[in-house]
Design a protein around this motif. Structure first.
Motif, PDB file in Angstrom:
ATOM      1  N   UNK A 167     -48.298  25.986 -95.717  1.00 30.58           N
ATOM      2  CA  UNK A 167     -46.926  26.131 -96.194  1.00 30.58           C
ATOM      3  C   UNK A 167     -45.925  25.489 -95.230  1.00 30.58           C
ATOM      4  N   UNK A 168     -46.285  25.413 -93.945  1.00 28.33           N
ATOM      5  CA  UNK A 168     -45.326  24.894 -92.969  1.00 28.33           C
ATOM      6  C   UNK A 168     -45.774  23.586 -92.331  1.00 28.33           C
ATOM      7  N   UNK A 169     -46.734  22.889 -92.950  1.00 26.84           N
ATOM      8  CA  UNK A 169     -47.236  21.668 -92.324  1.00 26.84           C
ATOM      9  C   UNK A 169     -47.180  20.434 -93.219  1.00 26.84           C
ATOM     10  N   UNK A 170     -46.558  20.525 -94.390  1.00 26.88           N
ATOM     11  CA  UNK A 170     -46.609  19.398 -95.331  1.00 26.88           C
ATOM     12  C   UNK A 170     -45.472  18.404 -95.125  1.00 26.88           C
ATOM     13  N   UNK A 171     -44.471  18.769 -94.311  1.00 23.09           N
ATOM     14  CA  UNK A 171     -43.219  18.002 -94.297  1.00 23.09           C
ATOM     15  C   UNK A 171     -43.356  16.582 -93.767  1.00 23.09           C
ATOM     16  N   UNK A 172     -44.116  16.400 -92.692  1.00 28.64           N
ATOM     17  CA  UNK A 172     -44.150  15.070 -92.095  1.00 28.64           C
ATOM     18  C   UNK A 172     -44.818  14.071 -93.038  1.00 28.64           C
ATOM     19  N   UNK A 173     -45.889  14.497 -93.731  1.00 28.56           N
ATOM     20  CA  UNK A 173     -46.537  13.613 -94.695  1.00 28.56           C
ATOM     21  C   UNK A 173     -45.567  13.271 -95.826  1.00 28.56           C
TER      22      UNK A 173
END
Lengths: 300, 320
Positions: A167-173
């Motif tokens: 939930x908190x790791x998709x942003x950079x991609x």
């Protein structure tokens, strides 16, 4: 002769961004090939070894054998405070950590790529809206919020942990794919597809996505390394996997007891070194892929 | 310039508002309440209920949020249930420790990274450059807690060069020279760990800046005027390449904060990171919400600061 000409024309018309170019460049980097093979064998080795281990037998508490030193009584890496075999726990822990990191990488990639392409392709209102949401997630102190989340979920296991971290790791991609899709969407082949009546979905995932593959493989490899770090870090702090499920992080967690840290090195040091090897190896492969994908940094 | 800064600051307000709402609702979902830890044989359940009502425990969440946010604007984040003091005082105390740690780490970062970055850029593709690149790769890939544990194990327990926990030895008179020296002594190992982990970006950036600068016209001009290469490096290239490094300061602050949870837990250093972990354990909502808010605020501030410094040192870059 004609074939050669054709190839030359092809080379001139399409910038070398395909996966083949990346792989060709990658093969020139000896050290990268060695670390790639090493890491692959290590991961497969741990996964296979874990299949043949009797997990219940290893996790059984044998108080009489607590803190057995390495090499004594047939325990190659000694035992922990409950007399559990450290080598067996290391194998199971490595398997858990690797699989969790793998699952997080897959989930965040699907979410990040899907969202990124949609934002970049459609632009306008959709792009604005999702960009604000992405920015909000990026300003969150992620580690803290994940820890708060983990304490809220009353009964959690491997599956819940994977979802919370994802939930908190998709942003950079998502951000990376968006910026690439934004420039890719203005190219002629996209306009051509549009005039021919190709559906938006097909353009996005069959037209644009393959052109991003070389950048994505770099991103995914580095994300995988990062996710190993996050899971083991959380488990180390005591907010990842529960102590009954070994992960490389929970094994290192034993070192929070000063006596274990200073005198029972065999309990925590092997897991730490394994984390280190995994991180160095995967990151090295990732950076070599990045060099291969970046025309400016090619070895030649 | 001022206009954009003001606009950026104004943009932070809705972001902080959403963050506060998000964190507040999350914290309220946490199981158990801080009063369960206070039960002793003497406290009757009735008294406990009274305490809960007094603390507004049964109000609807938006009423609680309203009370909390209005108080927060006046600098009052409530009281810590476990430490029995005002949250602002508590965080102030711990924050000061974290601040000194971060300051020393930042000094170490620049002490290590600037020479290494300059050398790597100057002697590009040499053995030295390759070693420095290898070093910066390892420091980038190694997880914070692994490096910290290995350092504590080697330098703290095996070699006994450094203390393994705390900020100052007991029994030293505050205010004396020995007291301050002892404090710095306790900071050294954690700060060094921090610094080693934080050098990567600065080294890489400085290296590529210097490699770029080598082919610039001003370097050629200086060389053709007969200035020795050594001076061109120290006077011309170094100054030009150093400015953007200053811009990293904002990100450095953010990075240091994120690492503080691991470093402070491992080194037993009573700063904000350790306070956060302890508060989570004891369900100390008021401290948790205040800390997450503070970290979120500092993250925003860090990126704003970086943008501002960047536009000051390089007027070609406009922030908007």
């Amino acid at each position: 002769m004609e074939q050669q000409n054709n190839e030359m024309v092809k080379f001139e018309n399409s910038p070398p961004t395909g996966m083949q170019v990346v792989l060709r460049e990658f093969k020139k980097d000896k050290l990268a090939i060695i670390s790639f093979l090493g890491i692959t064998f290590l991961i497969i080795g741990f996964l296979v070894a874990a299949m043949f281990l009797n997990q219940e037998e290893i996790l059984k508490i044998k108080l009489l054998e607590r803190y057995t030193e390495p090499g004594v009584n047939g325990y190659k890496l000694g035992t922990d405070e409950a007399g559990r075999d450290m080598l067996g726990q290391l194998v199971i822990g490595a398997k858990n950590s690797i699989l969790i990191a793998f699952a997080i990488t897959i989930i965040t990639s699907i979410a990040g790529i899907g969202l990124g392409i949609v934002m970049g392709y459609y632009g306008g209102f959709i792009d604005n809206l999702f960009m604000r949401i992405t920015e909000f997630f990026m300003t969150l102190p992620n580690l803290m919020v994940i820890i708060v989340f983990v304490t809220i979920i009353p009964k959690y296991g491997i599956f819940e942990l994977i979802l919370i971290i994802s939930l908190f790791q998709w942003m950079s991609t998502a951000r990376l794919v968006r910026s690439k899709a934004l420039s890719e969407g203005r190219r002629d082949y996209v306009s051509a597809s549009k005039t021919m009546g190709t559906s938006d979905f097909a353009i996005m995932f069959k037209g644009i996505l393959p052109n991003l593959s070389s950048i994505l493989i770099v991103e995914l490899t580095l994300n995988f390394a990062g996710n190993v770090g996050i899971e083991t870090g959380l488990s180390f702090l005591g907010f990842g996997l529960p102590p009954s499920t070994p992960s490389l992080g929970t094994l290192v967690n034993y070192a929070r007891n000063p006596i274990v840290l200073s005198e029972k090195w065999w309990v925590w040091l092997p897991a730490s070194i394994l984390i280190l090897i995994l991180m160095l190896g995967i990151n090295y492969v990732g950076q070599a892929l990045r060099r291969a994908a970046d025309a400016k940094q090619r070895i030649g | 310039m001022w206009k954009t800064i003001v606009r950026r600051v104004l943009l932070m307000i809705p972001q902080m508002f959403v963050l506060s709402l998000f964190i507040f609702i999350l914290a309220k979902q946490m199981p158990g309440d801080p009063f369960t830890g206070l039960i002793t044989p003497e406290t009757s359940p009735a008294r406990l209920e009274e305490l809960r009502i007094q603390a507004g425990f049964y109000d609807p969440w938006y009423v609680q949020y309203y009370h909390w946010i209005t108080n927060a604007f006046q600098g009052d984040f409530g009281r810590s249930y476990t430490y029995k003091i005002a949250v602002s005082t508590l965080i102030g105390e711990r924050g000061l420790n974290t601040f000194w740690l971060s300051l020393l780490s930042a000094i170490f970062i620049y002490l290590i990274a600037i020479p290494l970055g300059v050398l790597a850029g100057r002697y590009q593709e040499s053995f030295l450059d390759k070693s420095i690149t290898l070093y910066s790769f390892i420091s980038y890939a190694i997880p914070t807690f692994v490096l910290s544990l290995i350092f504590v194990f080697i330098f703290g327990y095996k070699l006994m060069w450094f203390p393994t926990s705390g900020t100052v030895d007991v029994g030293l008179e505050p205010g004396t020279m020995a007291y301050y020296w002892n404090k710095i002594y306790h900071l050294l190992l954690p700060a060094l760990t921090y610094a080693i982990l934080g050098t990567t970006a600065t080294i890489q950036y400085l290296r590529s800046e210097i490699i770029d600068a080598k082919t610039q016209d001003y370097v050629k001009t200086a060389r053709s005027k007969g200035i020795p290469m050594r001076k061109v490096y120290t006077r011309h290239i170094f100054r030009n390449s150093l400015l953007p490094i200053a811009a990293f300061l904002g990100f450095t602050i953010t990075g240091l904060l994120a690492g503080s949870i691991f470093i402070e837990t491992i080194y037993g250093f009573p700063g904000m990171g350790q306070l956060f972990i302890n508060s989570i354990m004891s369900r100390d909502y008021s401290v948790i919400t205040a800390l997450v808010m503070l970290y979120g605020f500092l993250t925003l501030l860090g990126s704003l600061l970086s943008d501002i410094i960047m536009s000051i040192v390089d007027p070609r870059i406009r922030i908007d």
